[in-house]
Design a protein around this motif. Structure first.
Motif, PDB file in Angstrom:
ATOM      1  N   ILE A 199      -5.360 -47.101  -3.471  1.00  0.00           N
ATOM      2  CA  ILE A 199      -5.037 -48.065  -4.575  1.00  0.00           C
ATOM      3  C   ILE A 199      -6.401 -48.567  -5.070  1.00  0.00           C
ATOM      4  O   ILE A 199      -6.768 -49.360  -4.160  1.00  0.00           O
ATOM      5  N   SER A 200      -6.518 -48.772  -6.261  1.00  0.00           N
ATOM      6  CA  SER A 200      -7.853 -49.508  -6.819  1.00  0.00           C
ATOM      7  C   SER A 200      -7.207 -50.662  -7.743  1.00  0.00           C
ATOM      8  O   SER A 200      -6.278 -50.590  -8.515  1.00  0.00           O
ATOM      9  N   LEU A 201      -7.494 -51.939  -7.542  1.00  0.00           N
ATOM     10  CA  LEU A 201      -6.921 -52.814  -8.456  1.00  0.00           C
ATOM     11  C   LEU A 201      -8.222 -53.744  -8.989  1.00  0.00           C
ATOM     12  O   LEU A 201      -9.170 -54.062  -8.361  1.00  0.00           O
ATOM     13  N   SER A 202      -7.759 -54.105 -10.266  1.00  0.00           N
ATOM     14  CA  SER A 202      -8.731 -55.106 -11.039  1.00  0.00           C
ATOM     15  C   SER A 202      -7.847 -56.536 -11.301  1.00  0.00           C
ATOM     16  O   SER A 202      -6.925 -56.250 -12.251  1.00  0.00           O
ATOM     17  N   ALA A 207     -10.459 -53.646  -4.027  1.00  0.00           N
ATOM     18  CA  ALA A 207     -10.093 -54.483  -5.249  1.00  0.00           C
ATOM     19  C   ALA A 207     -11.217 -55.429  -5.939  1.00  0.00           C
ATOM     20  O   ALA A 207     -12.367 -55.526  -4.959  1.00  0.00           O
ATOM     21  N   THR A 208     -11.172 -55.678  -7.255  1.00  0.00           N
ATOM     22  CA  THR A 208     -12.109 -56.452  -7.595  1.00  0.00           C
ATOM     23  C   THR A 208     -11.503 -57.365  -8.555  1.00  0.00           C
ATOM     24  O   THR A 208     -10.383 -57.505  -8.978  1.00  0.00           O
ATOM     25  N   THR A 259     -15.148 -50.510  -6.968  1.00  0.00           N
ATOM     26  CA  THR A 259     -13.720 -50.472  -6.783  1.00  0.00           C
ATOM     27  C   THR A 259     -13.497 -49.034  -7.097  1.00  0.00           C
ATOM     28  O   THR A 259     -12.151 -48.762  -6.406  1.00  0.00           O
ATOM     29  N   LEU A 260     -13.828 -48.037  -7.612  1.00  0.00           N
ATOM     30  CA  LEU A 260     -13.279 -46.788  -7.852  1.00  0.00           C
ATOM     31  C   LEU A 260     -13.778 -45.900  -6.993  1.00  0.00           C
ATOM     32  O   LEU A 260     -13.414 -44.640  -6.934  1.00  0.00           O
ATOM     33  N   ILE A 303      -3.531 -44.498  -7.275  1.00  0.00           N
ATOM     34  CA  ILE A 303      -2.956 -45.517  -8.315  1.00  0.00           C
ATOM     35  C   ILE A 303      -3.928 -46.614  -8.725  1.00  0.00           C
ATOM     36  O   ILE A 303      -4.818 -47.163  -7.909  1.00  0.00           O
ATOM     37  N   ILE A 304      -4.011 -47.112  -9.961  1.00  0.00           N
ATOM     38  CA  ILE A 304      -4.706 -48.068 -10.462  1.00  0.00           C
ATOM     39  C   ILE A 304      -3.818 -49.294 -10.897  1.00  0.00           C
ATOM     40  O   ILE A 304      -2.727 -49.009 -11.426  1.00  0.00           O
ATOM     41  N   ILE A 305      -3.765 -50.491 -10.411  1.00  0.00           N
ATOM     42  CA  ILE A 305      -3.281 -51.646 -10.830  1.00  0.00           C
ATOM     43  C   ILE A 305      -4.476 -52.511 -11.493  1.00  0.00           C
ATOM     44  O   ILE A 305      -5.374 -52.974 -10.878  1.00  0.00           O
TER      45      ILE A 305
END
Length: 416
Positions: A47-50, A73-74, A114-115, A121-123
């Motif tokens: 999972i990557s989060l911005s 995360a960023t 972050t990618l 999944i991207i949040i």
């Protein structure tokens, strides 16, 4: 890949305190934390989060990690990143790429980092990660099962992509969930914007003439809290129905051209650009205060203000004064960025407990329905809203009625 990029790991102890404080005030996420630790529903899921890198979002990340997710995360806004929280999250083992106040170039580099672990999944909060996948990293799109978007602004961007046939994976509109926008946008924004205004100006709200641009759920909350604090409120709108609501809620409604001369404090909450322009600022009272509650720093035309001002001065922390050719000063909070999080602590913990419960349930839904969702923007299911509502009521110790069998049949019938 470098595992994290934060200002200093020495800041982590203070960040851990902040995260523990909000954890103790987020009962739904604590419940889900216990469940996730036991069941590991996200085991092996990347999972990557911005996100706004502060304590509540850091706790969201911790819950996901305890559920087995591999996270990167960023920050979704460089000014909202709290360096101690970023350090604490990195200290917990999460890949974090976020430093307060970085340049636009470094902000974009952090998004790209972050990618790098190729998320499933991207949040997202504002749409920057999803946009980056589509513009610079299309090679990642096939590995993304879907994403969750937190904000009105981000959903506007996603809808534009959907209309053009450009969206390459499904997105869930978390912002449209009732347990998100009815509470986060209204009560969360309403309280946190005025918290920021008051702590950064040390001025009274009572008796002020406040101008709120936009009467969506965020604008409603900002206007209601201003009125409760004793301000007189003017609303500007482009939607006739929203303008009618503002009138019936007891507020004056007029164009910004007229409101500009009357306001002491101006707050934008529209999701659009150039809502307050030079032509408005030149007619404002001397020392009028300007703040933006929208996601991007385009609602107040800062480029025009920087270009036209004859003098610029830092008046106090988070308050910049600009003297205009007309002779008046305008005072801009947080560089025209999202004022409640760029110059304060954002929404209350209890509000974000609801919003992040929606995020977690939406992420589970994406995982469980992998490969079966259309490549479009879809609302979160009503059942998820009801489930979270039941959890929150239980946390409050509040009971409600339920339908009898006869009532349920009556509501399904057409032959009364």
């Amino acid at each position: 890949m470098k595992e994290y990029e934060v200002r200093s790991m020495d800041l982590a102890p203070e960040g851990h305190k902040k995260i523990e404080w909000v954890r103790n005030n987020m009962p739904i996420l604590r419940m889900l934390e216990d469940e996730f630790k036991r069941d590991k529903p996200f085991a092996g899921v990347k999972i990557s989060l911005s996100i706004h890198m502060e304590a509540k979002t850091a706790y969201l990340c911790r819950v996901l990690a305890l559920g087995g997710a591999e996270l990167a995360a960023t920050g979704s806004n460089s000014l909202s990143t709290q360096d101690d929280v970023a350090a604490a999250l990195a200290d917990s083992g999460v890949r974090v790429f976020a430093v307060h106040g970085v340049s636009q170039e470094d902000y974009e580099r952090h998004l790209e980092m972050t990618l790098e672990h190729r998320p499933n999944i991207i949040i997202d909060d504002g749409g920057d990660l999803v946009s980056l996948v589509h513009t610079k990293r299309p090679d990642l799109a096939e590995e993304v099962w879907g994403g969750c978007e937190e904000t009105t602004t981000g959903i506007l961007r996603l809808k534009a992509m959907e209309r053009e046939g450009a969206l390459r994976f499904p997105m869930l509109a978390v912002n449209n969930a009732r347990c998100k926008h009815l509470f986060d946008n209204r009560y969360g924004t309403g309280q946190s914007v005025w918290d920021s205004l008051m702590r950064n100006t040390n001025l009274i709200v009572a008796g002020k003439q406040v101008v709120v641009a936009g009467y969506g759920w965020c604008g409603k909350g900002i206007a209601a809290r201003a009125s409760a604090l004793g301000a007189r409120v003017i609303v500007t709108e482009i939607d006739p129905v929203a303008a009618m609501e503002a009138v019936m809620d007891g507020f004056e409604v007029m164009p910004m051209d007229r409101a500009a001369e009357r306001g002491d404090v101006f707050i934008t909450a529209t999701g659009c650009r150039s809502v307050i322009r030079g032509e408005h600022m030149g007619r404002m009272k001397d020392r009028a205060i300007l703040a933006n509650a929208g996601h991007f720093n385009v609602e107040i035309d800062m480029e025009e203000l920087e270009r036209e001002a004859v003098e610029k001065r830092e008046l106090r922390k988070n308050v910049t004064g600009y003297r205009l050719p007309e002779g008046n000063w305008v005072c801009v909070l947080a560089e025209g960025r999202l004022v409640n999080i760029a110059a304060a602590d954002g929404h209350p913990a209890e509000i974000m407990d609801l919003s992040f419960a929606v995020q977690l349930q939406a992420a589970l839904y994406l995982m469980e329905h992998r490969g079966r969702l259309e490549k479009k923007v879809t609302d979160v299911s009503a059942e998820i809203d009801r489930r979270i509502g039941r959890w929150q009521l239980a946390a409050w110790g509040t009971d409600i009625d339920s339908l009898t069998e006869e009532q349920a049949l009556y509501l399904k019938s057409w032959n009364f």
